[in-house]
Design a protein around this motif. Structure first.
Motif, PDB file in Angstrom:
ATOM      1  N   ARG A 144       0.825  -1.208   0.000  1.00  0.00           N
ATOM      2  CA  ARG A 144       0.000   0.000   0.000  1.00  0.00           C
ATOM      3  C   ARG A 144       0.860   1.259   0.000  1.00  0.00           C
ATOM      4  O   ARG A 144       0.338   2.364   0.121  1.00  0.00           O
ATOM      5  N   GLU A 145       2.177   1.085  -0.052  1.00  0.00           N
ATOM      6  CA  GLU A 145       3.126   2.199   0.006  1.00  0.00           C
ATOM      7  C   GLU A 145       2.940   2.976   1.317  1.00  0.00           C
ATOM      8  O   GLU A 145       2.983   4.202   1.350  1.00  0.00           O
ATOM      9  N   ASN A 146       2.694   2.218   2.380  1.00  0.00           N
ATOM     10  CA  ASN A 146       2.528   2.782   3.718  1.00  0.00           C
ATOM     11  C   ASN A 146       1.337   3.731   3.833  1.00  0.00           C
ATOM     12  O   ASN A 146       1.249   4.519   4.775  1.00  0.00           O
ATOM     13  N   ARG A 147       0.410   3.640   2.895  1.00  0.00           N
ATOM     14  CA  ARG A 147      -0.815   4.440   3.010  1.00  0.00           C
ATOM     15  C   ARG A 147      -1.695   3.824   4.095  1.00  0.00           C
ATOM     16  O   ARG A 147      -1.938   2.623   4.116  1.00  0.00           O
ATOM     17  N   THR A 148      -2.170   4.655   4.995  1.00  0.00           N
ATOM     18  CA  THR A 148      -3.045   4.182   6.066  1.00  0.00           C
ATOM     19  C   THR A 148      -4.480   4.669   5.905  1.00  0.00           C
ATOM     20  O   THR A 148      -5.356   4.233   6.638  1.00  0.00           O
ATOM     21  N   ASP A 149      -4.709   5.586   4.961  1.00  0.00           N
ATOM     22  CA  ASP A 149      -6.072   6.079   4.794  1.00  0.00           C
ATOM     23  C   ASP A 149      -6.956   5.004   4.179  1.00  0.00           C
ATOM     24  O   ASP A 149      -6.483   4.068   3.524  1.00  0.00           O
ATOM     25  N   ARG A 150      -8.250   5.107   4.359  1.00  0.00           N
ATOM     26  CA  ARG A 150      -9.200   4.084   3.944  1.00  0.00           C
ATOM     27  C   ARG A 150      -9.486   4.134   2.451  1.00  0.00           C
ATOM     28  O   ARG A 150     -10.215   3.294   1.941  1.00  0.00           O
ATOM     29  N   GLU A 151      -8.936   5.089   1.752  1.00  0.00           N
ATOM     30  CA  GLU A 151      -9.142   5.188   0.310  1.00  0.00           C
ATOM     31  C   GLU A 151      -7.871   4.887  -0.459  1.00  0.00           C
ATOM     32  O   GLU A 151      -7.692   5.320  -1.590  1.00  0.00           O
ATOM     33  N   TRP A 152      -6.971   4.103   0.132  1.00  0.00           N
ATOM     34  CA  TRP A 152      -5.709   3.771  -0.532  1.00  0.00           C
ATOM     35  C   TRP A 152      -5.948   3.093  -1.871  1.00  0.00           C
ATOM     36  O   TRP A 152      -5.160   3.244  -2.816  1.00  0.00           O
ATOM     37  N   TYR A 153      -7.042   2.317  -1.975  1.00  0.00           N
ATOM     38  CA  TYR A 153      -7.320   1.543  -3.186  1.00  0.00           C
ATOM     39  C   TYR A 153      -7.641   2.428  -4.383  1.00  0.00           C
ATOM     40  O   TYR A 153      -7.650   1.951  -5.525  1.00  0.00           O
ATOM     41  N   TYR A 155      -5.719   4.730  -5.312  1.00  0.00           N
ATOM     42  CA  TYR A 155      -4.433   5.142  -5.865  1.00  0.00           C
ATOM     43  C   TYR A 155      -3.466   3.988  -6.090  1.00  0.00           C
ATOM     44  O   TYR A 155      -2.538   4.112  -6.896  1.00  0.00           O
ATOM     45  N   ARG A 156      -3.675   2.879  -5.394  1.00  0.00           N
ATOM     46  CA  ARG A 156      -2.759   1.754  -5.486  1.00  0.00           C
ATOM     47  C   ARG A 156      -3.518   0.483  -5.839  1.00  0.00           C
ATOM     48  O   ARG A 156      -4.685   0.312  -5.481  1.00  0.00           O
TER      49      ARG A 156
END
Length: 394
Positions: A144-153, A155-156
């Motif tokens: 997830r490239e260290n994304r913790t927000d709930r909308e990571w999907y 962008y990744r």
């Protein structure tokens, strides 16, 4: 792929897609075949009573002594099975846990570098995990490239791994071809990247490759993973070769390039591929189902280093398809091209009900495709039919 959609729906923001496109096959009926695929051999591997045909993922491995090992994931036993490809003998199993310090919540896809160095993808956590031959976890890296927000999907990528969409090693890095499962908003077409490149030594991940605007831009309605999954092959020059389901062309790029070059890689019988003509915020499932069944859709692309050719799969549309038809009726065509992507020919091998086309791989014997027998006695075996390239007599 379809079995995972119920989980994905929890993450999806459905978009109002109002634009439609038709992607014409400019070479339809103009191509001349010089080769065809001929069935040359049948390989049957005896399975134990806890193993069924149609495993969700397979990988061919060669050990230091040159022994060819066919591995596959058995979800019932939550284990990787390893067979001697040549004689069909079971060599070993690698068992995994779902809980505890070495737990992998949902294993989907793996890459065996050696039998004691196995990279496993954990679906719900979107992680790549290094394990040993005992299933012990050695290292983890987030995709997830260290994304913790709930909308990571947004962008990744997410990942639908299969034998024909595997984790690939290239230049000492691992290449993972992911997916934006549903239509991509035009505002994200230049942001979302579907390829993950994992440098295990540096413990990081980089993202490459955007969806081509010509195919997926302008808020076009492709609201199903069947339209969105790119398939990757690596050329002899180390280039990434992509087969997009909705394009008659093949898209080629270098490791860090932001653009593609395209070459024709289509079928002589493929029709125009049209997006879904439905402007509702959420296209009904029955509309999507009938549309998928009626369209010609391209699928995996594999490079054969023994014969220096590419195989590209296409799932033919069912004329006049309705909700009464089913996915297994779709015919399967295999297209052959040389290293410069010149058309060599194509062969209709049967339909999806007969052939588990997602379990296809290349050996020196030819193109191996898992065959699904209607004989109930064959359920104890995994059946691989091997095809070779033959010249058409003139």
């Amino acid at each position: 792929m379809f079995s995972r959609l119920c989980i994905l729906v929890l993450f999806i923001v459905f978009l109002g897609c109002t634009n439609t496109i038709g992607i014409k096959n400019e070479q339809k009926g103009k191509l001349t075949a010089t080769y065809y695929l001929a069935e040359s051999e049948v390989k049957r591997i005896l399975l134990d009573y806890e193993t069924a045909p149609k495993p969700p993922y397979m990988q061919m491995v060669e050990d230091n002594d040159g022994k060819r090992i066919l591995t596959f994931f058995n979800p019932h036993k939550y284990s990787i099975y390893a067979y001697d490809y040549d004689n069909g003998n079971l060599l070993r199993t690698i068992e995994y846990e779902k809980e505890g310090p070495d737990g992998i919540l949902r294993l989907e896809g793996y890459y065996i570098k050696t039998m004691d160095s196995i990279y496993v993808h954990s679906y719900p956590m979107v992680e790549l995990i290094l394990t040993d031959s005992l299933g012990n976890v050695k290292k983890k890296i987030s995709l997830r490239e260290n994304r913790t927000d709930r909308e990571w999907y947004l962008y990744r990528p997410q990942y639908f791994f299969s034998t024909v969409n595997p984790i690939i090693e290239l230049n000492n890095k691992l290449i993972l071809t992911g997916i934006k499962p549903f239509s991509i908003a035009d505002s994200l077409i230049d942001v979302f990247r579907f390829t993950s490149c994992v440098d295990w030594g540096l413990n990081n991940v980089e993202f490459f490759n955007t969806y081509p605007k010509k195919l997926y831009g302008s808020d076009v309605n492709w609201q199903d993973p069947m339209y969105m999954q790119p398939y990757t092959a690596i050329s002899p020059l180390g280039e990434r070769v992509f087969s997009f389901p909705v394009s008659h062309n093949i898209y080629i790029t270098n490791d860090d390039a932001e653009s593609y070059r395209t070459v024709y890689g289509g079928s002589n019988v493929a029709e125009t591929i049209s997006s879904i003509d439905d402007g509702r915020a959420r296209t009904p499932n029955e509309v999507i189902h009938a549309h998928i069944l009626g369209q010609d859709l391209y699928a995996s692309i594999l490079y054969d280093p023994y014969r220096h050719i590419y195989y590209r799969f296409m799932l033919k549309g069912i004329p006049g398809a309705t909700t009464e038809n089913f996915y297994g009726e779709k015919p399967i065509v295999v297209i052959m091209m040389d290293e410069q992507f010149n058309y060599l020919g194509e062969t209709l091998i049967g339909n999806v009900e007969q052939w588990n086309w997602e379990n296809t791989f290349v050996t020196r014997e030819g193109l191996n495709i898992e065959y699904i027998s209607v004989d109930e006695h064959d359920e104890d075996y995994m059946t691989l039919k091997i095809f070779t390239v033959e010249e058409i007599d003139r």
